[in-house]
Design a protein around this motif. Structure first.
Motif, short mmCIF file in Angstrom:
data_model
loop_
_atom_site.label_atom_id
_atom_site.label_comp_id
_atom_site.label_asym_id
_atom_site.label_seq_id
_atom_site.Cartn_x
_atom_site.Cartn_y
_atom_site.Cartn_z
N GLY A 74 0.62 10.99 3.61
CA GLY A 74 0.56 9.57 3.95
C GLY A 74 1.42 9.24 5.16
N TYR B 93 -8.48 7.09 4.10
CA TYR B 93 -7.07 6.79 4.35
C TYR B 93 -6.92 5.83 5.53
CZ TYR B 93 -4.37 10.08 1.37
OH TYR B 93 -3.75 10.72 0.33
N VAL C 50 -8.29 2.20 4.86
CA VAL C 50 -7.40 1.43 3.97
C VAL C 50 -6.13 1.03 4.72
CG1 VAL C 50 -5.95 1.61 1.91
CG2 VAL C 50 -8.30 2.42 1.83
N LEU C 51 -5.58 1.95 5.50
CA LEU C 51 -4.39 1.63 6.28
C LEU C 51 -4.68 0.53 7.30
CD1 LEU C 51 -1.48 2.10 7.15
CD2 LEU C 51 -2.27 4.06 8.52
N LEU D 117 0.85 -1.19 0.00
CA LEU D 117 0.00 0.00 0.00
C LEU D 117 0.89 1.24 0.00
CD1 LEU D 117 -2.74 1.53 0.39
CD2 LEU D 117 -2.36 1.27 2.85
N LEU E 27 0.70 -5.96 5.44
CA LEU E 27 1.25 -5.58 4.14
C LEU E 27 2.31 -4.49 4.31
CD1 LEU E 27 -2.02 -5.23 2.01
CD2 LEU E 27 -0.42 -7.15 2.03
N LEU F 19 0.41 5.21 0.52
CA LEU F 19 -0.49 6.31 0.90
C LEU F 19 0.13 7.60 0.37
CD1 LEU F 19 -1.31 5.41 4.61
CD2 LEU F 19 -2.85 5.21 2.65
N ARG G 245 -6.77 -1.91 7.03
CA ARG G 245 -6.81 -3.20 6.31
C ARG G 245 -5.40 -3.69 6.02
NH1 ARG G 245 -11.28 -4.62 3.30
NH2 ARG G 245 -10.08 -6.51 2.85
N ALA G 246 -4.53 -2.78 5.60
CA ALA G 246 -3.15 -3.17 5.29
C ALA G 246 -2.43 -3.66 6.55
CB ALA G 246 -2.41 -1.98 4.68
N VAL H 281 3.77 -0.93 3.79
CA VAL H 281 3.11 0.36 3.60
C VAL H 281 4.18 1.44 3.49
CG1 VAL H 281 1.48 2.06 4.53
CG2 VAL H 281 1.11 -0.38 4.97
#
Length: 199
Positions: free
Chosen positions: A53, A33, A36-37, A1, A45, A3, A39-40, A47
């Motif tokens: 970001g 934002y 989504v963060l 991801l 994941l 950002l 979930r990562a 990032v």
């Protein structure tokens, strides 16, 4: 991801402060934002946060922001010229591994990390010329030891990295240096190669 950067500023309510210099706050965008963060992070994941970001990452993990830098002129966005300044890279971090002790970078922001999120370390710092060299050396040592936990108007945190997760953030814009290289600045692709290596 990844950002990305850009406006508006992160809503200071996210870190428990009243509005004091933040611009064009848009809670709806913050929600996108942050979700989504989340979930990562849930999926562990890699990032990379760039500018806004980076600030989102810091706030998500419990940090806060300087809402309007006193030294904003040095970090400002200039549509006609790429504003550049040097940064000190902290030994033991990805930034030092990529660039060594110093990394000249571009800059386009008026906010920055104030209280560093507890799970993070500092990877890069910018110092105002008013800070003596000896003091800069002491601050770099504190950042390396993990005892420097707050940015300031004249000692701006320019890079952060999570202590255990593959998450890091930059206050500067490597993607713009890829698009329009600036002589004397760092190799921006090194950041993206590092990011890819975390996959």
């Amino acid at each position: 991801l990844i950002l990305p950067g850009g406006v508006p500023d992160v809503d200071p309510a996210r870190y428990g402060e009243p509005l004091a210099g933040s611009l064009d706050v848009t809670p709806e965008l913050d929600e996108q934002y942050f979700s989504v963060l989340a979930r990562a992070v849930e999926q562990n994941l890699p990032v990379l946060g760039i500018c806004r970001g980076c600030q989102v990452i810091n706030v998500y993990f419990g940090g806060s922001l300087i809402q309007d830098l006193e030294t904003a002129d040095i970090h400002r966005f200039d549509p006609k010229n790429e504003v550049v300044h040097d940064t000190a890279c902290i030994p033991g971090t990805f930034a030092y591994d990529l660039y060594g002790a110093h990394a000249p970078v571009n800059t386009k922001h008026h906010q920055a990390v104030r209280r560093l999120a507890p799970e993070f370390g500092i990877a890069q710092l910018w110092f105002d010329d008013s800070i003596p060299r000896e003091t800069q050396t002491e601050l770099i040592a504190q950042a390396q030891a993990g005892t420097l936990t707050e940015g300031a108007h004249r000692c701006v945190i320019e890079g952060i990295c999570h202590r255990t997760r593959p998450i890091f953030g930059l206050q500067w814009h490597p993607e713009l240096l890829v698009d329009k290289p600036v002589e004397g600045t760092v190799d921006p692709m090194a950041v993206f190669r590092h990011f890819a290596s975390l996959l």
